[in-house]
Each structure stands twice: as structure tokens, then as C-alpha cells.
Design an enzyme around this catalytic site. Sequence first.
Site, PDB file in Angstrom:
ATOM      1  N   TYR A  55       2.373   0.808  31.767  1.00  0.00           N
ATOM      2  CA  TYR A  55       0.858   1.305  31.179  1.00  0.00           C
ATOM      3  C   TYR A  55       1.213   2.821  30.186  1.00  0.00           C
ATOM      4  O   TYR A  55       1.487   3.416  30.250  1.00  0.00           O
ATOM      5  CB  TYR A  55      -0.011   1.944  32.429  1.00  0.00           C
ATOM      6  CG  TYR A  55      -0.287   0.333  33.344  1.00  0.00           C
ATOM      7  CD1 TYR A  55       0.637  -0.801  32.774  1.00  0.00           C
ATOM      8  CD2 TYR A  55      -0.849   0.438  34.391  1.00  0.00           C
ATOM      9  CE1 TYR A  55      -0.251  -1.648  33.954  1.00  0.00           C
ATOM     10  CE2 TYR A  55      -0.791   0.023  35.368  1.00  0.00           C
ATOM     11  CZ  TYR A  55      -0.721  -1.795  34.961  1.00  0.00           C
ATOM     12  OH  TYR A  55      -1.147  -2.113  35.968  1.00  0.00           O
ATOM     13  N   HIS A 121       6.367  -6.090  38.953  1.00  0.00           N
ATOM     14  CA  HIS A 121       4.980  -5.870  38.633  1.00  0.00           C
ATOM     15  C   HIS A 121       4.993  -8.127  38.005  1.00  0.00           C
ATOM     16  O   HIS A 121       3.855  -8.213  38.155  1.00  0.00           O
ATOM     17  CB  HIS A 121       5.366  -5.339  37.461  1.00  0.00           C
ATOM     18  CG  HIS A 121       3.792  -5.125  36.949  1.00  0.00           C
ATOM     19  ND1 HIS A 121       3.515  -3.904  35.845  1.00  0.00           N
ATOM     20  CD2 HIS A 121       2.896  -5.874  36.902  1.00  0.00           C
ATOM     21  CE1 HIS A 121       2.407  -4.000  35.602  1.00  0.00           C
ATOM     22  NE2 HIS A 121       1.945  -4.875  36.098  1.00  0.00           N
ATOM     23  N   SER A 200      -8.715  -6.127  38.718  1.00  0.00           N
ATOM     24  CA  SER A 200      -9.027  -6.754  37.596  1.00  0.00           C
ATOM     25  C   SER A 200     -10.351  -7.501  38.461  1.00  0.00           C
ATOM     26  O   SER A 200     -10.892  -8.383  38.744  1.00  0.00           O
ATOM     27  CB  SER A 200      -8.572  -7.656  37.362  1.00  0.00           C
ATOM     28  OG  SER A 200      -8.237  -7.230  35.997  1.00  0.00           O
ATOM     29  N   LEU A 202     -13.517  -6.390  38.867  1.00  0.00           N
ATOM     30  CA  LEU A 202     -14.641  -7.311  38.550  1.00  0.00           C
ATOM     31  C   LEU A 202     -14.246  -7.765  36.903  1.00  0.00           C
ATOM     32  O   LEU A 202     -15.086  -7.851  36.676  1.00  0.00           O
ATOM     33  CB  LEU A 202     -15.168  -5.682  37.579  1.00  0.00           C
ATOM     34  CG  LEU A 202     -15.572  -4.753  39.528  1.00  0.00           C
ATOM     35  CD1 LEU A 202     -16.483  -3.574  38.776  1.00  0.00           C
ATOM     36  CD2 LEU A 202     -17.314  -5.625  39.933  1.00  0.00           C
ATOM     37  N   GLY A 203     -13.538  -8.896  37.300  1.00  0.00           N
ATOM     38  CA  GLY A 203     -13.384  -9.840  35.857  1.00  0.00           C
ATOM     39  C   GLY A 203     -13.158  -8.962  34.480  1.00  0.00           C
ATOM     40  O   GLY A 203     -13.389  -9.125  33.627  1.00  0.00           O
ATOM     41  N   GLY A 205     -14.068  -6.049  33.851  1.00  0.00           N
ATOM     42  CA  GLY A 205     -15.064  -5.030  33.227  1.00  0.00           C
ATOM     43  C   GLY A 205     -16.625  -7.231  32.753  1.00  0.00           C
ATOM     44  O   GLY A 205     -17.876  -6.474  33.332  1.00  0.00           O
ATOM     45  N   PHE A 206     -16.284  -7.967  33.010  1.00  0.00           N
ATOM     46  CA  PHE A 206     -17.647  -9.288  32.677  1.00  0.00           C
ATOM     47  C   PHE A 206     -18.582  -9.017  33.238  1.00  0.00           C
ATOM     48  O   PHE A 206     -19.473  -9.100  32.981  1.00  0.00           O
ATOM     49  CB  PHE A 206     -16.685 -10.031  32.127  1.00  0.00           C
ATOM     50  CG  PHE A 206     -17.516 -10.975  31.509  1.00  0.00           C
ATOM     51  CD1 PHE A 206     -17.263 -11.450  30.059  1.00  0.00           C
ATOM     52  CD2 PHE A 206     -18.596 -12.305  32.152  1.00  0.00           C
ATOM     53  CE1 PHE A 206     -18.448 -12.431  29.197  1.00  0.00           C
ATOM     54  CE2 PHE A 206     -18.996 -13.145  31.800  1.00  0.00           C
ATOM     55  CZ  PHE A 206     -18.968 -13.287  30.481  1.00  0.00           C
TER      56      PHE A 206
END
Length: 325
Positions: A55, A121, A200, A202-203, A205-206
Site C-alpha cells: 500500500y 496477500h 471492502s 461497502l463495495g 464505497g459504492f
Amino acid sequence: MGTRKLGQLEVGAQGLGCMGMSQAYGVRDNDDESIATIHRALELGVTLLDTANVYGNGVNEELVGRAISGRRAEVVLATKFGITFTQDGQRARGDAAYVKQCCEDSLRRLGVDHIDLYYQHRVAPDVPIEETWGALAELVAEGKVRYLGISEAGAATIRAAHAVHPVTALQSEWSLWTRGIEDEVAPTCRELGIGIVPFSPLGRGFLTGSITSAEDLPADDMRRNLPRFAEGNLDRNLAIVEALRALAGEKGVTAGQLALAWVQHKGVDVVPIPGTKRRKYLEENVAAVDLALSEEDIARIEAAAPADAVAGERYPEQFARNVGR
């Protein structure tokens, strides 16, 4: 908030994904706010902080290290190794020498003497899982790592890794619009006593409803290259968000909180790690831990967001080939 267990590792019921503080979702714009967000997370009972060596090419680990300086005892620190980038895109590595060097580098960047949860990972196609996990087991024996995890792996690989050294946690994408682990991977984890850490949730952020067009995203945002955010697919996926928004309105919460609460309710062995670099969104996410859902609520949510209604693949091919091995 309360706590949950990933295998034998106790953590807050919700963790914090730190990736977006340094890469992927727009420019790295405010390290002070990112650090304040981490501090606020600790105040709210979040203990699991998630980063990775890749990252920001190490920058995110350095940021997290600064944030937890003087507060190490409050943190369950998770980082990862195993992704490199080449001219052809993303590559997975897992050879023993690489594993050990990555650990040393992460310890240095984080400014700590041990990592609480160290993930592979991605699974390397050309290295036996026994070699990778043999090296990881040695790191545990040396006290440099406490617990081991694996990310985006298939069920057979999880079993093979677990046979070498106990797998404490699987980290994979899991949300209302990404449910691929439910058929085989999640049951395997539960059979073996492995906790599940959805990233993720929340998709990307979607599912919050804040993205209605690719133009809403910064020019350098990775989501512009993901099929589900492409023109045509995005419009179809917005129907899912609108259905969630209607249900959320009945409870006086946001669509994102409802979607996150759904993930939280998938089991006491599930600890999602929604990512944010803003205290405002952190507090909204943490509030979802306390949102009670009945069986009827869950059924209505899943009817509003059926798995087969999502348009587009998770990743373009260069990334997809490293998932599910």
C-alpha cells in the site's frame, strides 16, 4: 464496541482498513486527518488496524507506524506480503527468502518488534504453499509474528496452509455485491476454526450511495478501472443502492450502515474492515456494529441486493488471475 475472535485472536468487532489513506482512492491528501482517524478508531474500540507492504509502496505502513507510536498495546496490527508489480501488472510471490525479507522491512517501516497478524496477500502460482507457510511458521517461532492469515485464497489452499501452521484469519472481499466466498471458502474456514475478515464490505464505497457516476471519482482513483464502475454496469448497480436506501430509510440509517450491518451479522467470527481516512465516515461505520437486524430484515436486504443482480466482474483480468487460488 464488543469484541470477536479470529481463531484465538481477540479483536474489536469491527476493524479499520488503512489502505485508502495512502493509495487507490484518490490522492494522499491529509496524513494528519488519517492519523486522527486511527486515533479516533482506537477510542471507539477498534483494535484491528489493517495495512500491507504494497500500500503506497510502504508509505501506508510508515503512516500506521507513526499513528500507533506510544499506543502499541492498544492495537492488533495486521499487515501483508505477497504482491509485487511488474510491467505485465500484478504478480504474487511466496518464496521463503522473500517472505522473511518482507517481514523485516515491514517491522522497520511500522516501527515495531512484532506483527500481530501477518497475511499472505496473494497465493503465488509457482511456489508450493508449504514453502511459504514453512517460512511463516519460522517467523512465528522467532517471535516476529504472532498469528498468520491468508487473503483471497481458495478452499484447498487454505487447508494446505492450515496443515503447515494454523491459519488464524482469512481476508477476502465480502459484501452484498461480492459473495463468492459463501459457497465453499467460508464453510471451510468455519470447519477449521478460522476467522473471516471481509475487506471492502461497502463495495469499495459504492454501497454508501455516494458514487453515482465514474465522474464522482478522482482522476487517479483505481475504481475507474474496475468493471463494476464502468459505464453501463454502474447504472445497473445503482438500482441495488436505491433499494438499500429505501430499506435503510425505514430504520433511520444510511444505505452504507445497513450494508455494513449485514456483513457484521454474517457470524461472530466475522470482523469487517471498512476503510476510510476521515473521522466522520469512521464514526458512521462504527455505528453499524450496534444496528440490530432480524431474520426478516436480512431476508429483505438480500432480496433487495441479490447476488446475481450485480453487473460486472470484481477485477480486470490482470488482477483477477491472482484471486481464489
